[in-house]
Design a protein around this motif. Structure first.
Motif, PDB file in Angstrom:
ATOM      1  N   ALA A 106      -3.434  -0.420  -2.368  1.00 35.44           N
ATOM      2  CA  ALA A 106      -2.366  -0.897  -1.481  1.00 35.44           C
ATOM      3  C   ALA A 106      -2.696  -0.614  -0.009  1.00 35.44           C
ATOM      4  O   ALA A 106      -1.913  -0.946   0.887  1.00 35.44           O
TER       5      ALA A 106
ATOM      6  N   LEU B  18       2.278  10.655   3.839  1.00 33.22           N
ATOM      7  CA  LEU B  18       2.822   9.604   2.966  1.00 33.22           C
ATOM      8  C   LEU B  18       4.089  10.062   2.251  1.00 33.22           C
ATOM      9  O   LEU B  18       5.010   9.275   2.039  1.00 33.22           O
TER      10      LEU B  18
ATOM     11  N   GLU C 124      -4.169   3.106   6.276  1.00 39.00           N
ATOM     12  CA  GLU C 124      -3.159   3.100   7.342  1.00 39.00           C
ATOM     13  C   GLU C 124      -2.943   4.482   7.953  1.00 39.00           C
ATOM     14  O   GLU C 124      -2.778   4.616   9.150  1.00 39.00           O
TER      15      GLU C 124
ATOM     16  N   LEU D  21      -2.829   2.239   1.521  1.00 41.67           N
ATOM     17  CA  LEU D  21      -2.013   3.279   2.162  1.00 41.67           C
ATOM     18  C   LEU D  21      -2.852   4.293   2.935  1.00 41.67           C
ATOM     19  O   LEU D  21      -2.484   4.721   4.024  1.00 41.67           O
TER      20      LEU D  21
ATOM     21  N   TYR E 262       6.110   5.366   5.613  1.00 42.94           N
ATOM     22  CA  TYR E 262       5.541   4.619   4.479  1.00 42.94           C
ATOM     23  C   TYR E 262       6.479   4.562   3.275  1.00 42.94           C
ATOM     24  O   TYR E 262       6.188   3.928   2.269  1.00 42.94           O
ATOM     25  N   GLN E 263       7.612   5.269   3.376  1.00 37.84           N
ATOM     26  CA  GLN E 263       8.501   5.413   2.218  1.00 37.84           C
ATOM     27  C   GLN E 263       8.921   4.058   1.636  1.00 37.84           C
ATOM     28  O   GLN E 263       8.820   3.854   0.422  1.00 37.84           O
ATOM     29  N   VAL E 264       9.359   3.138   2.488  1.00 38.86           N
ATOM     30  CA  VAL E 264       9.889   1.872   1.980  1.00 38.86           C
ATOM     31  C   VAL E 264       8.803   1.116   1.216  1.00 38.86           C
ATOM     32  O   VAL E 264       9.021   0.636   0.097  1.00 38.86           O
ATOM     33  N   ARG E 265       7.622   1.064   1.792  1.00 34.93           N
ATOM     34  CA  ARG E 265       6.520   0.359   1.117  1.00 34.93           C
ATOM     35  C   ARG E 265       6.140   1.029  -0.190  1.00 34.93           C
ATOM     36  O   ARG E 265       5.837   0.384  -1.193  1.00 34.93           O
ATOM     37  N   MET E 266       6.151   2.330  -0.180  1.00 34.08           N
ATOM     38  CA  MET E 266       5.750   3.042  -1.401  1.00 34.08           C
ATOM     39  C   MET E 266       6.823   2.900  -2.478  1.00 34.08           C
ATOM     40  O   MET E 266       6.512   2.690  -3.645  1.00 34.08           O
ATOM     41  N   GLU E 267       8.074   2.980  -2.070  1.00 35.55           N
ATOM     42  CA  GLU E 267       9.160   2.824  -3.051  1.00 35.55           C
ATOM     43  C   GLU E 267       9.123   1.436  -3.683  1.00 35.55           C
ATOM     44  O   GLU E 267       9.439   1.273  -4.864  1.00 35.55           O
ATOM     45  N   ALA E 268       8.710   0.447  -2.891  1.00 37.02           N
ATOM     46  CA  ALA E 268       8.657  -0.924  -3.412  1.00 37.02           C
ATOM     47  C   ALA E 268       7.631  -1.045  -4.552  1.00 37.02           C
ATOM     48  O   ALA E 268       7.751  -1.906  -5.424  1.00 37.02           O
ATOM     49  N   LEU E 269       6.642  -0.151  -4.551  1.00 38.71           N
ATOM     50  CA  LEU E 269       5.628  -0.191  -5.628  1.00 38.71           C
ATOM     51  C   LEU E 269       6.155   0.443  -6.920  1.00 38.71           C
ATOM     52  O   LEU E 269       5.547   0.298  -7.991  1.00 38.71           O
TER      53      LEU E 269
END
Ligand SMILES: O=C(O)/C=C/C(=O)CC(=O)CC(=O)O
Ligand SMILES: [Ca+2]
Ligand SMILES: [Mg+2]
Length: 442
Positions: free
Chosen positions: A60, A104, A65, A62, A111-118
């Motif tokens: 992803a 992270l 980034e 991460l 990055y929380q929102v992107r990681m939660e989406a996974l």
């Protein structure tokens, strides 16, 4: 986007189960290799009740980034199915990888929102993860630095001469067998071998009747050394890749007959069990202590083993436990019973001294090699890290709460090792379990 990374240690994570978790809060972040049914093995980080899937995190992007120096490279290697290449990167990359993980996972991370989406593709429920051996172990060396164990066992094997004169000069060890090291959860068959019945002069062959466990700290080698180039004591700590728990299963009756003059051989080569999570030196840093002073009259270590920084902070304060679960207890739904409590402060030599001594003759240590500390017994009853000591050589059986008794292990017995460090300001980190089960001889 690059977030500036600081060396501060956040305490709270947006992964809720991590907060106040006794083993796997943000304070810990241990690395392991796991498999979920139907998928390939890969690296992961324990966080609360989940395992952060490093393959998914790397794919992803991460770590690119939050990139700082070597973090993304380290993450790509840590995502693999064996961590030898990650170990080989050494301390600097590991520290940057840890800082990236903190960025992270900390509360308020961008990055929380992107990681939660996974979702659960990234944060795997730990209960669905089968843990595997984290590295290819080229060589395994077992030391003998638990001085109370050395004294207790020495008295049983050599009543006139319990602690041999070399003990206080040499971090004693023997070369163990890497091929039979298995990860927590493993079973093994009671070994067969030669033993000498009491009062006899000719040995018999058959299943061991004195099967035992040994409570040990495991040490993973991070970056290695070239053949011929010793690791100086001032640099030795930088070669430590991480820590685990280790059970050096031992057939005492085989050991007593075979061990002279070359030390343990088949009495210990049939099985060794390790806990799956690699606890980093950075996570353990707050639990470092001064090496306990040598009793009055003991010699100073020779110069090549002596470093003031190592003496000042080379010991670790890790609380250790051994638990026993018999087949009957398991059938009755009972929990394992604690039979020993000890601490890594019982080590006479530091881990750095073990690393330096092992390499001082030019011997090469390779990334992913494993050391055992030796059995870490305390001084008092109830603090002994083997049944040999707990039962005074098999003479006084352990009385278990359900009425069962044990001198040595019986078929069906399960031994669980646990370890935890408690931080002064609250919070703790844990090693996770090192569990193994004895099956009947085959
Ligand atoms: O000969 C002895 O005194 C005993 C040797 C061992 O049991 C070897 C060993 O595994 C050492 C340890 O775990 O401390
Ligand atoms: Ca041992
Ligand atoms: Mg062993």
């Amino acid at each position: 986007m690059t977030q500036s990374l600081t060396s501060h240690q956040p305490v709270r994570s947006w992964v809720r189960s991590a907060n106040d978790h006794p083993d796997f809060s943000l304070l810990n972040l241990p690395l392991g290799v796991f498999r979920v049914a139907g998928e390939s093995p890969r690296g992961g980080v324990a966080i609360g009740d989940s395992v952060l899937d490093l393959r998914v995190a790397v794919d992803a992007g991460l770590f690119v980034e939050v990139e700082q120096g070597l973090a993304a490279k380290a993450a790509a290697l840590a995502a693999g199915s064996q961590l030898n290449a990650f170990f080989a990167l050494g301390k600097h990359a590991r520290v940057q990888f840890r800082q990236a993980l903190l960025a992270l996972l900390e509360e308020g991370s961008v990055y929380q929102v992107r990681m939660e989406a996974l979702g659960e593709a990234l944060l795997r429920p730990m209960s669905l993860c089968e843990m595997l051996l984290p590295a290819r172990i080229g060589d395994y060396t077992d030391f003998y630095v638990g001085i109370n164990h050395a004294m207790n066992v020495g008295k049983l094997f050599r009543p006139d001469n319990p602690l041999l004169p070399n003990y206080k000069y040499v971090p004693i060890g023997y070369h163990g067998r890497a091929s039979t090291i298995a990860v927590s959860g493993a079973t093994f068959h009671r070994p067969k071998g030669q033993t000498l019945p009491a009062g006899q002069t000719v040995p018999v062959f058959g299943p061991s009747k004195k099967l035992d466990f040994e409570l040990e700290l495991g040490i993973w080698i991070g970056s290695g050394n070239q053949v011929g180039q010793a690791i100086p004591i001032s640099e030795a700590a930088d070669h430590i890749g991480g820590f685990c728990l280790l059970n050096d299963w031992s057939a005492r009756d085989v050991q007593a007959w075979e061990y002279q003059p070359l030390g343990p051989f088949l009495s210990k080569s049939f099985a060794t069990t390790v806990s799956p999570w690699i606890i980093s030196p950075e996570a353990l840093a707050p639990f470092r202590k001064a090496q306990p002073s040598r009793p009055e009259g003991d010699p100073e270590p020779l110069d090549y083993l002596l470093d003031h920084k190592d003496q000042a902070e080379g010991a670790y304060d890790i609380e250790l436990e051994v638990l026993l679960l018999t087949e009957r207890m398991a059938a009755e739904g009972m929990e394992p019973e604690v039979i020993c409590r000890s601490n890594t402060l019982n080590m006479y030599w530091t881990v750095a001294q073990m690393v330096t001594h092992h390499s001082v003759n030019g011997c090469q240590l390779q990334s992913g090699d494993l050391f055992g500390s030796g059995t870490l017994s305390g001084k008092e009853e109830g603090e002994f890290g083997s049944l040999l000591e707990l039962t005074h050589g098999g003479k006084e059986a352990l009385q278990l709460a359900n009425g069962e008794r044990r001198t040595f292990l019986e078929d069906g017995d399960v031994i669980v090792l646990r370890a935890r460090c408690h931080a002064e300001g609250g919070g703790s980190i844990g090693f996770g379990e090192c569990r193994g089960k004895v099956l009947p001889a085959c």
